[in-house]
Design an enzyme around this catalytic site. Structure first.
Site, PDB file in Angstrom:
ATOM      1  N   SER A 116       0.839  -1.204   0.000  1.00 15.41           N
ATOM      2  CA  SER A 116       0.000   0.000   0.000  1.00 15.41           C
ATOM      3  C   SER A 116       0.875   1.256   0.000  1.00 15.41           C
ATOM      4  CB  SER A 116      -0.910   0.016   1.227  1.00 15.41           C
ATOM      5  OG  SER A 116      -1.692  -1.157   1.269  1.00 15.41           O
TER       6      SER A 116
HETATM    7  C1  LIG Z   1      -2.526  -4.366  -0.286  1.00 17.46           C
HETATM    8  S1  LIG Z   1      -1.786  -5.920  -0.091  1.00 17.46           S
HETATM    9  C2  LIG Z   1      -0.536  -5.861   1.097  1.00 17.46           C
HETATM   10  C3  LIG Z   1      -0.317  -4.688   1.948  1.00 17.46           C
HETATM   11  C4  LIG Z   1       0.616  -4.999   3.089  1.00 17.46           C
HETATM   12  N1  LIG Z   1      -0.002  -4.681   4.328  1.00 17.46           N
HETATM   13  C5  LIG Z   1       1.977  -4.359   2.933  1.00 17.46           C
HETATM   14  O1  LIG Z   1       2.404  -3.628   3.814  1.00 17.46           O
HETATM   15  O2  LIG Z   1       2.634  -4.621   1.932  1.00 17.46           O
HETATM   16  C6  LIG Z   1      -3.015  -6.915   0.718  1.00 17.46           C
HETATM   17  C7  LIG Z   1      -2.571  -8.314   1.069  1.00 17.46           C
HETATM   18  O3  LIG Z   1      -3.681  -9.023   1.621  1.00 17.46           O
HETATM   19  C8  LIG Z   1      -3.517 -10.385   1.282  1.00 17.46           C
HETATM   20  N2  LIG Z   1      -4.772 -11.089   1.479  1.00 17.46           N
HETATM   21  C9  LIG Z   1      -5.868 -11.120   0.683  1.00 17.46           C
HETATM   22  N3  LIG Z   1      -6.819 -11.916   1.209  1.00 17.46           N
HETATM   23  C10 LIG Z   1      -6.331 -12.397   2.374  1.00 17.46           C
HETATM   24  C11 LIG Z   1      -6.839 -13.277   3.374  1.00 17.46           C
HETATM   25  N4  LIG Z   1      -8.032 -13.873   3.256  1.00 17.46           N
HETATM   26  N5  LIG Z   1      -6.061 -13.535   4.441  1.00 17.46           N
HETATM   27  C12 LIG Z   1      -4.828 -12.983   4.561  1.00 17.46           C
HETATM   28  N6  LIG Z   1      -4.286 -12.160   3.638  1.00 17.46           N
HETATM   29  C13 LIG Z   1      -5.028 -11.870   2.560  1.00 17.46           C
HETATM   30  C14 LIG Z   1      -3.040 -10.310  -0.144  1.00 17.46           C
HETATM   31  O4  LIG Z   1      -2.453 -11.521  -0.569  1.00 17.46           O
HETATM   32  C15 LIG Z   1      -2.057  -9.147  -0.082  1.00 17.46           C
HETATM   33  O5  LIG Z   1      -0.759  -9.582   0.183  1.00 17.46           O
END
Ligand SMILES: C[S@@+](CC[C@H](N)C(=O)[O-])C[C@H]1O[C@@H](n2cnc3c(N)ncnc32)[C@H](O)[C@@H]1O
Length: 288
Positions: A116
């Site tokens: 993000s």
């Molecule tokens: C916007 S991205 C990552 C942002 C992250 N917080 C960072 O600092 O890079 C959102 C993340 O949520 C994960 N995600 C999506 N669905 C999920 C779930 N059901 N459980 C855990 N993670 C999930 C995605 O794979 C992705 O890596």
């Protein structure tokens, strides 16, 4: 509960593209009492080089982004200002995006997902007002940047990532940084799992931050939030979420109330989808 338990041997090709530009050891041990100066850029850079051993080229960019975050009121208090300034975002970017690590943008981190943007991270984290010692759960570890920022606010950070090879790669990033002296990242406990169900064994949490978008608040996350706890979560249809701050309170009669507010006053912020694990495979989303 797992703390740094992954096998690094599973690091992927995507992992190989991660940054490895600054392998120097951190000169001074981490201290909760120590903060970089915020009076001017030169004093900040000097302190960071002497105490954290970081690259002045990135520190210049971190400071420039910090000034814009301050102007935008994305960092609500002193603790968040310190956390932003101490977190080396460049360590969580892919090598091909290094020169964009401090852009006002989300960036590709492989596996079809993103880190993000710094403004969203600052504003969302400020919205849950993390205090030292509080237990925080993050859903969506991704690059690890958000949890790294949280580790500069509290020593109890739990984070879940659904894409197993990404979870393993990011655990490797943390372990590498810990090996170089970033002992604050020992506070990050991570696991690969479907975060829709929270982390029962580690619950309850004072604060929860969700970094993937969904059309409702997962009941398990609400249940695992303490009374008086705060969650921040992007809620809405695919690609068009609004970021909600959700406060859970318990009334004298024992019933819980939930108060919601929009941290961007209605502005749409698209997030990657909150996906669903079926057995070992990611299949669709948790959309209702
Ligand atoms: C916007 S991205 C990552 C942002 C992250 N917080 C960072 O600092 O890079 C959102 C993340 O949520 C994960 N995600 C999506 N669905 C999920 C779930 N059901 N459980 C855990 N993670 C999930 C995605 O794979 C992705 O890596």
């Amino acid at each position: 509960m797992r703390r740094r338990t992954f096998l690094l041997g599973t690091a992927t090709l995507a992992g190989a593209a991660l940054t490895s530009h600054a392998q120097a050891a951190v000169p001074q041990p981490y201290s909760w009492e120590a903060s970089p100066p915020t009076g001017n850029r030169e004093a900040f850079i000097k302190w960071m080089v002497e105490n954290r051993g970081e690259d002045p080229n990135f520190l210049v960019q971190r400071w420039a982004r910090y000034e814009v975050l301050i102007a935008n009121k994305d960092l609500a208090n002193e603790a968040n200002r310190r956390a932003f300034l101490l977190t080396p975002r460049e360590e969580f970017a892919l090598r091909q995006n290094l020169n964009r690590a401090y852009d006002h943008a989300f960036l590709d981190i492989g596996f079809g997902v993103t880190i993000s943007g710094p403004h969203v991270v600052g504003r969302m984290t400020s919205a849950i007002d993390v205090k030292r010692g509080e237990k925080v759960l993050e859903i969506g570890t991704g690059s690890g940047y958000q949890s790294a920022y949280l580790a500069n606010l509290t020593d109890q950070v739990f984070t879940i990532e659904i894409i197993k090879p990404l979870a393993e790669r990011t655990r490797g990033v943390y372990d590498g940084l810990i090996g170089r002296g970033y002992s604050e990242f020992k506070s990050v406990t991570s696991k690969p799992a479907d975060g829709y169900y929270g982390w029962e064994e580690a619950a309850p949490f004072d604060k929860i931050i969700v970094t993937c978008g969904i059309d409702h608040i997962p009941p398990a996350l609400l249940q695992q939030l303490k009374a008086g706890g705060i969650m921040v979560i992007p809620v809405g249809p695919p690609g068009a979420q609004r970021i909600l701050r959700v406060v859970k309170e318990q009334a004298p009669d024992g019933n819980f109330t939930i108060a919601r507010s929009d941290i961007y006053n209605g502005r749409v912020v698209p997030f990657v989808p909150f996906t669903k694990l079926e057995g070992e495979a990611i299949k669709g989303t948790h959309r209702k």
